[in-house]
Design an enzyme around this catalytic site. Structure first.
Site, PDB file in Angstrom:
ATOM      1  N   SER A   1     -40.516  41.054 -26.837  1.00 53.73           N
ATOM      2  CA  SER A   1     -39.279  40.814 -27.778  1.00 53.73           C
ATOM      3  C   SER A   1     -39.423  39.810 -26.906  1.00 53.73           C
ATOM      4  O   SER A   1     -38.951  38.531 -26.998  1.00 53.73           O
ATOM      5  CB  SER A   1     -37.949  41.395 -27.409  1.00 53.73           C
ATOM      6  OG  SER A   1     -38.255  42.281 -28.235  1.00 53.73           O
TER       7      SER A   1
ATOM      8  N   HIS B   1     -44.063  40.048 -33.807  1.00 51.24           N
ATOM      9  CA  HIS B   1     -42.741  40.666 -33.330  1.00 51.24           C
ATOM     10  C   HIS B   1     -42.210  41.173 -34.879  1.00 51.24           C
ATOM     11  O   HIS B   1     -41.317  41.033 -35.564  1.00 51.24           O
ATOM     12  CB  HIS B   1     -42.197  39.131 -33.081  1.00 51.24           C
ATOM     13  CG  HIS B   1     -40.334  39.990 -32.475  1.00 51.24           C
ATOM     14  ND1 HIS B   1     -38.905  39.437 -32.375  1.00 51.24           N
ATOM     15  CD2 HIS B   1     -40.123  40.754 -31.027  1.00 51.24           C
ATOM     16  CE1 HIS B   1     -38.152  40.227 -31.662  1.00 51.24           C
ATOM     17  NE2 HIS B   1     -38.905  40.885 -31.135  1.00 51.24           N
TER      18      HIS B   1
ATOM     19  N   GLU C   1     -41.896  38.761 -36.723  1.00 53.58           N
ATOM     20  CA  GLU C   1     -42.171  36.769 -35.714  1.00 53.58           C
ATOM     21  C   GLU C   1     -43.438  36.819 -35.648  1.00 53.58           C
ATOM     22  O   GLU C   1     -44.135  37.683 -34.855  1.00 53.58           O
ATOM     23  CB  GLU C   1     -40.936  36.723 -35.100  1.00 53.58           C
ATOM     24  CG  GLU C   1     -39.747  36.688 -35.963  1.00 53.58           C
ATOM     25  CD  GLU C   1     -38.248  36.120 -34.827  1.00 53.58           C
ATOM     26  OE1 GLU C   1     -37.362  35.707 -35.120  1.00 53.58           O
ATOM     27  OE2 GLU C   1     -39.012  37.002 -34.112  1.00 53.58           O
TER      28      GLU C   1
ATOM     29  N   ASN D   1     -33.496  36.244 -32.826  1.00 53.24           N
ATOM     30  CA  ASN D   1     -32.958  36.690 -31.638  1.00 53.24           C
ATOM     31  C   ASN D   1     -31.885  35.079 -31.290  1.00 53.24           C
ATOM     32  O   ASN D   1     -30.893  35.314 -30.711  1.00 53.24           O
ATOM     33  CB  ASN D   1     -33.241  37.328 -30.352  1.00 53.24           C
ATOM     34  CG  ASN D   1     -33.954  38.649 -30.936  1.00 53.24           C
ATOM     35  OD1 ASN D   1     -32.840  38.812 -31.974  1.00 53.24           O
ATOM     36  ND2 ASN D   1     -34.411  38.818 -30.459  1.00 53.24           N
TER      37      ASN D   1
HETATM   38  N1  LIG Z   1     -36.487  48.181 -29.090  1.00 53.74           N
HETATM   39  C1  LIG Z   1     -35.958  47.395 -30.213  1.00 53.74           C
HETATM   40  O1  LIG Z   1     -35.308  47.559 -30.244  1.00 53.74           O
HETATM   41  C2  LIG Z   1     -37.495  45.948 -29.349  1.00 53.74           C
HETATM   42  C3  LIG Z   1     -37.173  45.324 -31.012  1.00 53.74           C
HETATM   43  C4  LIG Z   1     -38.678  43.841 -31.039  1.00 53.74           C
HETATM   44  C5  LIG Z   1     -39.385  44.618 -30.076  1.00 53.74           C
HETATM   45  N2  LIG Z   1     -39.497  45.405 -28.536  1.00 53.74           N
HETATM   46  C6  LIG Z   1     -40.627  45.334 -27.793  1.00 53.74           C
HETATM   47  O2  LIG Z   1     -41.538  46.644 -27.997  1.00 53.74           O
HETATM   48  C7  LIG Z   1     -42.138  46.878 -26.969  1.00 53.74           C
HETATM   49  C8  LIG Z   1     -41.597  48.511 -26.741  1.00 53.74           C
HETATM   50  O3  LIG Z   1     -40.039  48.542 -26.812  1.00 53.74           O
HETATM   51  P1  LIG Z   1     -39.737  50.262 -27.598  1.00 53.74           P
HETATM   52  O4  LIG Z   1     -38.896  50.180 -27.001  1.00 53.74           O
HETATM   53  O5  LIG Z   1     -40.224  50.593 -27.831  1.00 53.74           O
HETATM   54  O6  LIG Z   1     -40.261  50.639 -25.392  1.00 53.74           O
HETATM   55  P2  LIG Z   1     -39.629  52.857 -25.026  1.00 53.74           P
HETATM   56  O7  LIG Z   1     -39.390  51.978 -23.989  1.00 53.74           O
HETATM   57  O8  LIG Z   1     -39.549  53.459 -26.039  1.00 53.74           O
HETATM   58  O9  LIG Z   1     -41.504  52.455 -25.381  1.00 53.74           O
HETATM   59  C9  LIG Z   1     -42.426  52.408 -24.301  1.00 53.74           C
HETATM   60  C10 LIG Z   1     -43.782  52.854 -24.713  1.00 53.74           C
HETATM   61  O10 LIG Z   1     -44.478  53.000 -23.682  1.00 53.74           O
HETATM   62  C11 LIG Z   1     -45.327  54.020 -22.890  1.00 53.74           C
HETATM   63  N3  LIG Z   1     -46.275  53.209 -22.157  1.00 53.74           N
HETATM   64  C12 LIG Z   1     -45.768  52.440 -20.767  1.00 53.74           C
HETATM   65  N4  LIG Z   1     -46.917  51.875 -19.290  1.00 53.74           N
HETATM   66  C13 LIG Z   1     -47.687  52.503 -20.804  1.00 53.74           C
HETATM   67  C14 LIG Z   1     -49.028  52.366 -20.506  1.00 53.74           C
HETATM   68  N5  LIG Z   1     -49.578  51.416 -19.873  1.00 53.74           N
HETATM   69  N6  LIG Z   1     -50.253  52.441 -21.966  1.00 53.74           N
HETATM   70  C15 LIG Z   1     -49.932  52.925 -22.633  1.00 53.74           C
HETATM   71  N7  LIG Z   1     -48.293  52.771 -23.210  1.00 53.74           N
HETATM   72  C16 LIG Z   1     -47.641  52.618 -21.563  1.00 53.74           C
HETATM   73  C17 LIG Z   1     -44.432  54.562 -22.527  1.00 53.74           C
HETATM   74  O11 LIG Z   1     -44.869  55.852 -22.454  1.00 53.74           O
HETATM   75  C18 LIG Z   1     -44.052  54.479 -23.689  1.00 53.74           C
HETATM   76  O12 LIG Z   1     -43.849  55.614 -24.761  1.00 53.74           O
HETATM   77  C19 LIG Z   1     -41.037  45.904 -25.684  1.00 53.74           C
HETATM   78  O13 LIG Z   1     -42.774  45.019 -25.503  1.00 53.74           O
HETATM   79  C20 LIG Z   1     -40.402  45.616 -26.524  1.00 53.74           C
HETATM   80  O14 LIG Z   1     -40.257  44.634 -25.877  1.00 53.74           O
HETATM   81  C21 LIG Z   1     -37.813  45.672 -28.685  1.00 53.74           C
END
Ligand SMILES: NC(=O)c1ccc[n+]([C@@H]2O[C@H](COP(=O)([O-])OP(=O)(O)OC[C@H]3O[C@@H](n4cnc5c(N)ncnc54)[C@H](O)[C@@H]3O)[C@@H](O)[C@H]2O)c1
Length: 297
Positions: A125, A146, A158, A197
């Site tokens: 994001s 995204h 996006e 956003n």
């Molecule tokens: N949560 C939201 O609302 C949202 C919305 C859109 C985009 N995003 C983006 O999505 C991505 C993930 O967000 P999330 O909320 O799912 O996070 P999360 O914390 O729920 O999950 C992240 C995962 O990444 C794993 N991880 C860490 N290091 C790793 C590696 N080296 N290789 C493989 N896996 C690894 C962790 O074990 C965890 O399961 C981020 O980049 C975030 O910006 C989040």
């Protein structure tokens, strides 16, 4: 070799958290062979548990058949190994933790393992793909893809090109989004916050300014957004849902980067943050909530 959506059979999602697990499910439901990779075995197990119960609820509600769900799970595999699914992947969506160095390491590994035609997209994001693309030898096949949370439900994706992203990469990513049942929004240039956003941020700023200048109560500002503008919830209700601390940290990070006092969190947000009134998760934010997170007033 130029990417094309017609060449996509196998998709790899890196990261099995809130976003990665649902993005993976979406791909499998759309008929793709799907691998979800995470370094944490527990996250892979949790993702499967949560997806199974979510899909069971959807079957109960008649939104999907049990056969469709079973077929989708048969197309999915969950693994801690990156190399073998990466070597077969025709498209990769990275949804790992929001840390630049972690993402750069993942992209460096993907860049050497994935087939030449494979697009490497990040669901980040806040990290634009030009900050990651140079960790690979294929910056033209790197972009942001995204999704919004919850990814199984929200219909917008996006697609953000970096200065080196090729037209074929943008077209392939946008067409894949369509085949997953989403509406792609293409950004021709990178900008922090992307489109949705940024607009939400401007709306939040205006809502807080109206409240802090005593123009209207926060409750009435929420009513105006719901009843006059047709928003599903008002900005103060939304802040309570996402967490007042989340908004606070975003503005603090922006302020630390820019040094511009205008970027600091608003006075009313700082007060709530310092009192621990963080929204639904703490039982109180702008509104008050019961233990199940239902709004009391
Ligand atoms: N949560 C939201 O609302 C949202 C919305 C859109 C985009 N995003 C983006 O999505 C991505 C993930 O967000 P999330 O909320 O799912 O996070 P999360 O914390 O729920 O999950 C992240 C995962 O990444 C794993 N991880 C860490 N290091 C790793 C590696 N080296 N290789 C493989 N896996 C690894 C962790 O074990 C965890 O399961 C981020 O980049 C975030 O910006 C989040």
């Amino acid at each position: 070799m130029e990417p094309s959506v017609e060449d996509i059979n196998n998709i790899l999602v890196v990261g099995a958290g809130a976003m990665g697990s649902q993005i993976g499910m979406l791909c499998a439901l759309a008929g793709y062979n799907l691998s979800v990779q995470d370094i944490d075995e527990n996250m892979l197990e949790k993702a499967q548990r949560q997806l199974k119960s979510r899909m069971a609820r959807n079957v109960e509600k008649g939104r999907i058949t049990q056969e469709e769900v079973d077929a989708a799970f048969e197309r999915m595999s969950f693994t801690t190994d990156l190399e073998s699914p990466a070597s077969r992947a025709d498209f990769v969506i990275e949804a790992a933790v929001e840390k630049l160095d972690v993402k750069r390491d993942i992209f460096a590994a993907l860049g050497t393992t994935a087939p030449e035609h494979t697009v490497l997209a990040t669901n980040s994001s806040t990290i634009v793909s030009s900050r990651i693309a140079d960790a690979t030898s294929r910056p033209d096949r790197v972009c942001n893809m995204h999704f919004f949370n919850p990814a199984l439900v929200m219909k917008c994706v996006e697609v953000v090109r970096n200065p080196e992203t090729s037209d074929a990469t943008v077209e392939t990513t946008a067409e894949l989004a369509r085949r997953l049942g989403k509406h792609p929004v293409i950004l021709n240039k990178e900008i922090s916050g992307f489109v949705a956003n940024r607009i939400l941020g401007a709306l939040m700023d205006e809502a807080i300014s109206l409240y802090e200048n005593d123009i209207a109560s926060f409750e009435d500002i929420d009513v105006a957004c719901r009843m006059a503008l047709g928003h599903p919830m008002g900005p103060f209700e939304l802040m309570d849902l996402t967490g007042i601390d989340v908004g606070y940290y975003v503005r603090m990070a922006r302020y630390q980067e820019s040094g511009d006092p205008e970027d600091r969190p608003a006075k009313s947000i700082t007060e709530k943050f310092e009192k621990g009134e963080l929204g639904r998760k703490s039982g109180r934010g702008w509104y008050t909530y019961d233990e199940e997170g239902r709004k009391l007033r």
